[in-house]
Design a protein around this motif. Structure first.
Motif, PDB file in Angstrom:
ATOM      1  N   ARG A   1       0.812  -1.159  -0.111  1.00 35.20           N
ATOM      2  CA  ARG A   1      -0.041  -0.205  -0.053  1.00 35.20           C
ATOM      3  C   ARG A   1       0.898   0.998   0.031  1.00 35.20           C
ATOM      4  NH1 ARG A   1      -2.904  -3.720  -0.812  1.00 35.20           N
ATOM      5  NH2 ARG A   1      -2.447  -2.608  -2.896  1.00 35.20           N
ATOM      6  N   VAL A   2       0.357   2.330  -0.120  1.00 30.79           N
ATOM      7  CA  VAL A   2       1.015   3.606  -0.190  1.00 30.79           C
ATOM      8  C   VAL A   2       1.877   4.000   0.668  1.00 30.79           C
ATOM      9  CG1 VAL A   2      -0.862   5.204   0.522  1.00 30.79           C
ATOM     10  CG2 VAL A   2       0.970   5.896  -1.193  1.00 30.79           C
ATOM     11  N   ARG A   3       1.386   3.607   2.055  1.00 29.53           N
ATOM     12  CA  ARG A   3       2.117   3.740   3.174  1.00 29.53           C
ATOM     13  C   ARG A   3       3.462   2.984   3.324  1.00 29.53           C
ATOM     14  NH1 ARG A   3      -1.883   0.276   4.732  1.00 29.53           N
ATOM     15  NH2 ARG A   3      -1.246  -1.687   6.044  1.00 29.53           N
ATOM     16  N   HIS A   4       3.467   1.830   2.669  1.00 29.37           N
ATOM     17  CA  HIS A   4       4.470   0.999   2.535  1.00 29.37           C
ATOM     18  C   HIS A   4       5.642   1.658   1.591  1.00 29.37           C
ATOM     19  CE1 HIS A   4       1.356  -2.211   3.857  1.00 29.37           C
ATOM     20  NE2 HIS A   4       2.103  -1.801   4.841  1.00 29.37           N
ATOM     21  N   LEU A   5       5.144   2.038   0.462  1.00 30.89           N
ATOM     22  CA  LEU A   5       5.769   2.778  -0.504  1.00 30.89           C
ATOM     23  C   LEU A   5       6.577   3.909   0.111  1.00 30.89           C
ATOM     24  CD1 LEU A   5       3.421   2.318  -3.352  1.00 30.89           C
ATOM     25  CD2 LEU A   5       5.470   1.013  -3.213  1.00 30.89           C
ATOM     26  N   LYS A   6       5.952   4.587   0.760  1.00 39.15           N
ATOM     27  CA  LYS A   6       6.304   6.028   1.403  1.00 39.15           C
ATOM     28  C   LYS A   6       7.616   5.535   2.353  1.00 39.15           C
ATOM     29  CE  LYS A   6       2.574   8.873   0.843  1.00 39.15           C
ATOM     30  NZ  LYS A   6       1.385   9.659   1.465  1.00 39.15           N
ATOM     31  N   GLU A   7       7.311   4.350   3.195  1.00 39.73           N
ATOM     32  CA  GLU A   7       8.485   4.114   4.117  1.00 39.73           C
ATOM     33  C   GLU A   7       9.569   3.617   3.415  1.00 39.73           C
ATOM     34  OE1 GLU A   7       9.021   0.512   7.393  1.00 39.73           O
ATOM     35  OE2 GLU A   7       6.919   0.949   6.756  1.00 39.73           O
ATOM     36  N   LEU A   8       9.424   2.682   2.407  1.00 38.16           N
ATOM     37  CA  LEU A   8      10.429   2.374   1.667  1.00 38.16           C
ATOM     38  C   LEU A   8      11.007   3.525   0.956  1.00 38.16           C
ATOM     39  CD1 LEU A   8       8.942  -1.112   0.297  1.00 38.16           C
ATOM     40  CD2 LEU A   8      10.652  -0.939   2.046  1.00 38.16           C
ATOM     41  N   TYR A   9      10.646   4.206   0.408  1.00 41.09           N
ATOM     42  CA  TYR A   9      11.071   5.547  -0.297  1.00 41.09           C
ATOM     43  C   TYR A   9      11.996   6.274   0.478  1.00 41.09           C
ATOM     44  CZ  TYR A   9      11.484   9.614  -3.020  1.00 41.09           C
ATOM     45  OH  TYR A   9      11.891  10.706  -3.956  1.00 41.09           O
ATOM     46  N   GLY A  10      11.692   6.429   1.719  1.00 37.66           N
ATOM     47  CA  GLY A  10      12.442   7.237   2.700  1.00 37.66           C
ATOM     48  C   GLY A  10      13.743   6.499   3.019  1.00 37.66           C
ATOM     49  N   LYS A  11      13.791   5.262   2.789  1.00 35.22           N
ATOM     50  CA  LYS A  11      15.047   4.259   2.928  1.00 35.22           C
ATOM     51  C   LYS A  11      15.807   4.220   1.723  1.00 35.22           C
ATOM     52  CE  LYS A  11      12.902   1.590   6.613  1.00 35.22           C
ATOM     53  NZ  LYS A  11      12.473   0.224   7.138  1.00 35.22           N
ATOM     54  N   GLY A  12      15.385   4.776   0.644  1.00 34.22           N
ATOM     55  CA  GLY A  12      15.946   4.660  -0.604  1.00 34.22           C
ATOM     56  C   GLY A  12      15.763   3.596  -1.426  1.00 34.22           C
ATOM     57  N   ILE A  13      14.279   2.837  -1.115  1.00 30.91           N
ATOM     58  CA  ILE A  13      14.068   1.764  -2.089  1.00 30.91           C
ATOM     59  C   ILE A  13      13.146   2.057  -2.900  1.00 30.91           C
ATOM     60  CG2 ILE A  13      13.208  -0.601  -1.783  1.00 30.91           C
ATOM     61  CD1 ILE A  13      14.505  -0.878   0.849  1.00 30.91           C
ATOM     62  N   ILE A  14      13.454   2.154  -4.058  1.00 34.06           N
ATOM     63  CA  ILE A  14      12.141   2.536  -5.145  1.00 34.06           C
ATOM     64  C   ILE A  14      12.313   1.371  -6.305  1.00 34.06           C
ATOM     65  CG2 ILE A  14      11.443   4.038  -6.778  1.00 34.06           C
ATOM     66  CD1 ILE A  14      13.228   6.149  -5.657  1.00 34.06           C
ATOM     67  N   PRO A  15      11.154   0.620  -6.191  1.00 40.56           N
ATOM     68  CA  PRO A  15      10.888  -1.022  -6.963  1.00 40.56           C
ATOM     69  C   PRO A  15      10.888  -0.301  -8.493  1.00 40.56           C
ATOM     70  CG  PRO A  15       9.222  -0.590  -6.035  1.00 40.56           C
ATOM     71  CD  PRO A  15      10.115   0.612  -5.212  1.00 40.56           C
ATOM     72  N   ASP A  16      11.431  -1.136  -9.224  1.00 41.87           N
ATOM     73  CA  ASP A  16      11.153  -0.622 -10.806  1.00 41.87           C
ATOM     74  C   ASP A  16       9.601  -1.071 -10.854  1.00 41.87           C
ATOM     75  OD1 ASP A  16      13.600  -0.225 -11.538  1.00 41.87           O
ATOM     76  OD2 ASP A  16      14.216  -2.379 -11.395  1.00 41.87           O
TER      77      ASP A  16
END
Length: 269
Positions: free
Chosen positions: A135-150
Motif C-alpha cells: 500500500r502507499v504507506r509502505h511505498l512511502k516508508e521504503l522510499y524514505g530508505k532509498g528503496i524504489i522498485p522498478d
C-alpha cells in the motif's frame, strides 16, 4: 505489439504444456508478449517452455518477449535467494528473466531478499526488480530508505482503484501492474448499465472496456484465461481509447472491494 497487456499463468491458469501452449500461442500471435508467473503458481517451467516453443513457431526471439516471476515467502524464509534463483533460471532454461518481484513482502525477511534482488539485477540475471502487494504507506516508508522498485504489482480494478498507489507510481516512474484486473467479472462491473453502454459504443465487451480502463489510467493489466479465443479477444484493447468522462464513470465504481486480503497472507508489513 500490445505493450501493455500481460498474460498471467496464475492459480486459475492452465498447468499442462499443451493447454498453456495454446493460450500462449494465441497471446503471442496477437502481440501479447509479456508473461507473468510465480513459484506458487506451479507454472514457471511449463510457461517458459510454452513461450519458447511458441516463439520458435512464430519467429519471435527471446529478446522480444518478457517473462516475469517472483520470490515467494518460502524462498524468503529459506534465505540465499540469489543461489535459489540461479537454480530456478536453469530449470526454466533461461539466462535471465525480465523482471523478478517479491510476491509477499514479509517484513522480517524483506531487506535481505531485496538486497539479493539488487545483486541479481546488478549481475544481469534479471533486468527489473519489484514488489507486490504494498500500500502507499509502505511505498512511502521504503522510499524514505532509498528503496524504489522498478515495478509494483497489486490487486487493482474498478471496485478498488487504489488512486494513491497509482499516483505514487506515476510520480516516481514505477511501472504499475494490476492483477485480477477484471475482479472476476463481479456483477457490479459486468451488469453496470453505464459500463455496458460504453462497451456497446466501442463494439466490444465489458472485459475489453475494463482492460482499456487499466491502460488509460497508466497501468499494465495482468489477466488470465484458459481460452485462446478469449485471449485473442482481449488483445484488441488497443483498438480504442476511453474518454476522460468514461474513465471517471468506471472509476466511480470504487467501493474498496478486495478479492485477496494481504494481511492474511503477509502479516506485519
Amino acid at each position: 505489439m500490445n505493450k501493455y497487456l500481460i498474460f498471467g499463468s496464475g492459480l486459475s491458469a492452465c498447468k499442462d504444456l499443451e493447454g498453456l501452449r495454446a493460450v500462449c500461442r494465441s497471446a503471442m500471435s496477437h502481440g501479447i508478449l509479456q508473461f507473468d508467473t510465480a513459484p506458487s503458481y506451479k507454472t514457471e517451467e511449463v510457461l517458459s517452455k510454452a513461450v519458447s516453443l511458441c516463439g520458435q513457431e512464430l519467429g519471435i526471439t527471446r529478446e522480444e518477449y518478457f517473462i516475469q516471476t517472483k520470490i515467494d515467502p518460502i524462498q524468503m524464509y529459506n534465505g540465499n535467494v540469489a543461489e535459489y534463483f540461479k537454480g530456478k533460471l536453469s530449470q526454466m532454461n533461461l539466462d535471465y528473466v525480465d523482471s523478478l518481484l517479491i510476491h509477499w513482502p514479509l517484513q522480517k525477511y524483506f531487506m535481505q531478499t531485496w538486497e539479493s534482488l539488487q545483486w541479481l539485477k546488478e549481475n544481469m540475471y534479471v533486468k527489473q526488480i519489484g514488489i507486490c502487494n504494498l500500500r502507499v504507506r509502505h511505498l512511502k516508508e521504503l522510499y524514505g530508505k532509498g528503496i524504489i522498485p522498478d515495478i509494483l504489482q497489486i490487486e487493482r480494478h474498478p471496485l478498488n482503484i487504489f488512486e494513491e498507489e497509482r499516483a505514487f507510481c506515476e510520480r516516481h516512474n514505477i511501472l504499475l501492474q494490476d492483477y485480477s484486473p477484471l475482479c472476476k467479472m463481479h456483477p457490479r462491473i459486468s451488469e453496470n448499465v453505464e459500463v455496458r453502454n460504453i462497451a456497446k459504443k466501442y463494439n466490444c465487451n465489458v472485459g475489453q472496456v475494463i482492460l482499456r480502463w487499466h491502460i488509460d489510467t497508466g497501468a499494465f493489466p495482468v489477466f488470465t484465461s484458459t481460452k485462446p479465443a478469449r485471449v485473442e479477444q482481449y488483445s484488441h484493447v488497443e483498438d480504442f481509447s476511453l474518454t476522460q468522462n468514461e474513465i471517471e464513470i468506471i472509476s466511480s465504481l470504487n467501493c474498496n472491494h478486495k478479492l485477496y486480503l494481504e494481511s492474511l497472507v503477509c502479516p506485519g508489513f
